[in-house]
Design an enzyme around this catalytic site. Structure first.
Site, mmCIF file in Angstrom:
data_model
loop_
_atom_site.group_PDB
_atom_site.id
_atom_site.type_symbol
_atom_site.label_atom_id
_atom_site.label_comp_id
_atom_site.label_asym_id
_atom_site.label_seq_id
_atom_site.Cartn_x
_atom_site.Cartn_y
_atom_site.Cartn_z
ATOM 1 N N ASP B 193 0.823 -1.221 0.000
ATOM 2 C CA ASP B 193 0.000 0.000 0.000
ATOM 3 C C ASP B 193 0.859 1.275 0.000
ATOM 4 O OD1 ASP B 193 -1.757 2.070 0.715
ATOM 5 O OD2 ASP B 193 -2.401 1.131 2.604
ATOM 6 N N HIS B 367 -4.212 4.510 6.574
ATOM 7 C CA HIS B 367 -3.060 3.963 5.858
ATOM 8 C C HIS B 367 -1.762 4.323 6.584
ATOM 9 C CE1 HIS B 367 -5.407 3.015 2.187
ATOM 10 N NE2 HIS B 367 -6.127 4.055 2.574
#
Lengths: 565, 565
Positions: B193, B367
């Protein structure tokens, strides 16, 4: 005792960032502070620019004493061309601002006869009942000022766009001494910049960027391309300074950057040691580690130098080479996020290393943060407070901040464009609302904003359109052949033909019921719109704009051409 | 030795935030990871949704072994309905994700016959040559996982969307033990990610928000309205917890918020002590200081509960009262800035105090920041690295980060959608590009993106259109009367009539030259477009779309109606 109340009438810049304009009125005297433009958002497709509505001023032309400009950014000077082509009044500004105004008026074809007066900070200008004194403030353009306005009701302080920077790179730090000198006297009203009221603490000094630029440029092994606002002279100065220190030469690209750099060099606002600036032909002979390119394009403007580089536009004077370092020494103005992001990605794809505000301190803002706003409030100690220059949330938060600094709630006025605030020595009140709409510039058309036009445009953009031609036999009043339907922008090519044939059937069925004489054209219009509208809604969940064209035709109804159904 | 190379084929989510989909292929076995949708930007007016192009999968249906979903956000599950209505393959996910998939498939009318398998983190699923093991990761939705995929070429680790949170509010912290257990073995590839690679340090823990919410809610004297993402269950849990502590009751409003809260309560992902949730009729009897409203609308969605409140929509279940505190406990997704800003301003105008991310820590991201990305890299120690989930700049920066952690440059692949990467044990190479375009959903139409349609829409939006009806006398081939012109969206009402009359003259002059027979309809079309195009360009600096309608008519040419010129 003064005979009149002081009227404070914001005509633009409140509840928005842009098109700043504020009128102060006392008896038969009106002065205007700033005359800016605004760029429209995505919700106004096709609109190029927005101006403040100046009808309040047009109705009181004989009372206008002058317009005072705080600094040369477009949201403060950009509507002067519009204003001065409709009104005759003198303009007052500092020298750098005057140069930018002159360029802007010339570009927009307004006669140079406009009286553009240069004022030195500290000196006084009398305009009717008002006496105006400018004081230097730090902002992201040279020669910015705030205003001390002496009125029969008391002193009004207008902050201009400001930050507090004790170590500015170009120009003067914000001048507290003039403000401090007011401390003894009663200040009636403070109008203060609200742009960065959301940010805690202090906005960092411009000189902080120097270290970052120096580090990036000294570490780069290839060329460095720096993009910033053309009017951010202090940033350009820092790039020139680092270039000299790191033995690089600077090539300037982009029309507005070239123009403003040249003007700033001539007028002494920018200092370039001999030999640091270079021409395109010299650039080609230099090794990469000796090159800095200074360019426009920090907002992703489609025709800017940086965007041309990012897109590999063959017309670009500079092409990206893998190993280039691109520094975006600017902040992204709200609304430009998508294009700036696209530009950045394109530069990365070409092998450039891109450094932007999220990655390093390559930019500082030009507006003061909360502590600076508090400092101004505590220095000026006004009786009344009106937050200016901000979206409504900024004005509201700035109003709260003023209350937290001891200004009574009833003396804080969070105004909107068009509010007419009347101030006496002891009390103030919003007494009226004047017309303060938006003037929009769309191509060569300048006028009031027509909601219908914008609504139609958005409808067309989302749904496309269908033009339906219905021919009525002139002799018997019945349909002469099948309806013809042209569509634009609402179905993809694959499904189009089938869909169009079915839609013709729908119109036929709706109109040709019993094959009797059709009614009035207005009735036929309605039947076509209703039946086709329903069909598209049910069939493809879309609401195309339907334009029926009803003609009375002879029997010789021509066959459809290729592009029609 | 393995007989085939491992093929890694991103079909979506690289060079964009959205529509994540990644295919892994070994011999005759293909597995797919995630199947997400994306919301289009302003540059695609009228487009509702975007899906990844799955033609690579459609062409190899017999090889598909299954699709594995990492978590239940729309950019990971939203294209399943599209995919499963065209392909038959089993779906594997954790339990919460499965619930969301089932709701989504039902809403979009896909048969419930789809095989939705629930997998427990830690257990293994064999799909052809692949064996998949899920490991828990922290993210802004419960039951998120990363994947450990055993392939004949070695182990592939897929991070999912993740952050490292040692004190999550709901669910498990990111499970290092499964990853650490791999430490001994060679990991061939890490897919990780990249969303927050621009941010230094660590993303703060979800539990940090609790203190802020508690402070705001305990200090508020009136009602508190909290808006967040419906799937951000940990945030909702914290609101419920604070409500209990501060003796407030919680009313849930907004369709998706109600649905997900109800589902999460049923499945045990959310715990609400008895009596804390209340109904609308109970809300009305409570004093303001005992009320919390939990609502959708953090992205300014036009039909959301918060936007209805901001707009004083009479259909809203809750109306803003001066003294309300509104907490926007979310981040603004890029592209939504303008509508969120407008919503916030409207709430302020109604007298609410609005608290958002710039003013207080009312949100943390889902995130990981740079240090977390580095931690994963150092834990997994992969031979090859492919950054995923990000705009191109994010992928590029993440690639640099991996190199700074010791992965050789040749082993880092910054891919784009459609690249076919082949990996052996010692080397990798992009060997081909497959079709990986965009499938767009526009009303009920689902298909490939037709650039012409979008170009037409943008042209219409910026310039409006003019429909010009030209009647040709069927008998003598000459013009039968003046052209009729209908315009939409390109001039304001004031100037319209005069301009239209002049534009009729222009068409007349261009066509009626010498009053000879007119040529072919195609020729007439061109003459009309050219002459009118030039006229509008010169006269109003606009390029409206010009649609000529040429009809052969009898002499009975009807007079224009009111809305036409």
């Amino acid at each position: 005792m003064p005979r009149h109340k002081l009227r404070v009438i914001p005509l633009g810049g409140l509840g928005e960032i842009g098109k700043n304009m504020m009128a102060l009125e006392y008896g038969n005297d009106i002065i205007v502070i700033d005359a800016g433009l605004m760029f429209p958002g995505e919700e106004m497709p096709g609109v190029d620019l927005l101006f403040p509505d100046i009808s309040y001023l047009l109705e009181r032309q004989q009372n206008l004493r002058g317009v005072v400009i705080t600094h040369g950014h477009e949201d403060h000077i950009g509507a002067l061309s519009y204003m001065l082509s409709r009104l005759t009044l003198p303009v007052y500004s500092t020298r750098f601002t005057r140069e930018l105004i002159a360029v802007d008026l010339k570009q927009r074809g307004v006669k140079a006869s406009a009286r553009l007066n240069v004022v030195t900070p500290g000196s006084k200008v009398a305009l009717g009942s008002f006496t105006i004194e400018m004081f230097s403030v730090c902002h992201s353009i040279p020669d910015s000022v705030g205003l001390i306005i002496h009125t029969p009701q008391g002193v009004v302080v207008h902050s201009g766009d400001f930050k507090i920077d004790y170590t500015p790179v170009v120009g003067e730090p914000t001048n507290f001494s003039q403000l401090a000198a007011l401390g003894g006297r009663d200040v009636l009203l403070l109008l203060s910049d609200s742009t960065y009221v959301e940010l805690d603490g202090y906005t960092p000094s411009e000189s902080l960027v120097r270290d970052t630029l120096d580090r990036i440029i000294s570490e780069a092994t290839g060329r460095v391309i720096v993009t910033t606002f053309a009017s951010l002279i202090s940033r350009i100065q820092q790039v020139l300074d680092v270039a000299v220190r790191r033995d690089r030469r600077v090539f300037v690209t982009g029309r507005s950057m070239k123009e403003i750099v040249s003007m700033a060099l001539k007028t002494g606002y920018l200092a370039a040691p001999a030999g640091v600036l270079c021409r395109l032909d010299e650039l080609r002979d230099l090794p990469h580690h000796r090159v800095i390119v200074l360019s426009t394009g920090s907002q992703g403007e489609p025709t800017s130098a940086l965007v041309r580089m990012a897109n590999r536009d063959p017309r670009s004077q500079v092409q990206i080479i893998p190993g280039d370092t691109v520094v975006i020494s600017a902040t992204t103005i709200p609304g430009n996020e998508a294009v700036v992001s696209k530009t950045t990605d394109s530069l990365f794809r070409q092998g450039a290393r891109v450094i932007y505000d999220k990655l390093a301190q390559v930019h500082v803002h030009g507006h003061g943060s909360r502590e600076e706003l508090k400092l101004l409030l505590s220095l000026v100690k006004p009786k009344f407070f009106v937050p200016i220059h901000g979206e409504y949330r900024h004005l509201s938060l700035h109003g709260d901040l003023a209350q937290s600094m001891g200004i009574p709630k009833d003396n804080v006025f969070v105004l909107e464009n068009g509010d007419v605030l009347e101030l006496g020595r002891d009390s103030g009140k919003v007494v009226a609302r004047t017309h303060a709409g938006v003037i929009y510039v769309d191509g060569l058309t300048t006028g009031t904003l027509d909601d219908v036009v914008l609504r139609d445009r958005k409808l067309l953009a989302r749904n496309g359109l269908a033009v339906v031609t219905i021919a009525i036999d002139a002799e018997n009043g019945k349909l002469a052949g099948r309806p013809r339907i042209i569509t634009l922008g609402f179905v993809d090519a694959g499904e189009e033909q089938r869909l169009l044939e079915k839609s013709q059937d729908v119109v036929l069925a709706a109109l040709d019921h019993g094959r009797r004489r059709l009614g009035e054209p207005g009735f036929v219009d309605t039947v076509v719109k209703d039946s086709l509208g329903r069909f598209f809604r049910e069939r493809i969940h879309r609401h195309p704009v339907i334009i029926p064209v009803v003609v009375e035709a002879g029997r010789a109804w021509r066959k459809p051409t290729r592009q029609e159904a």
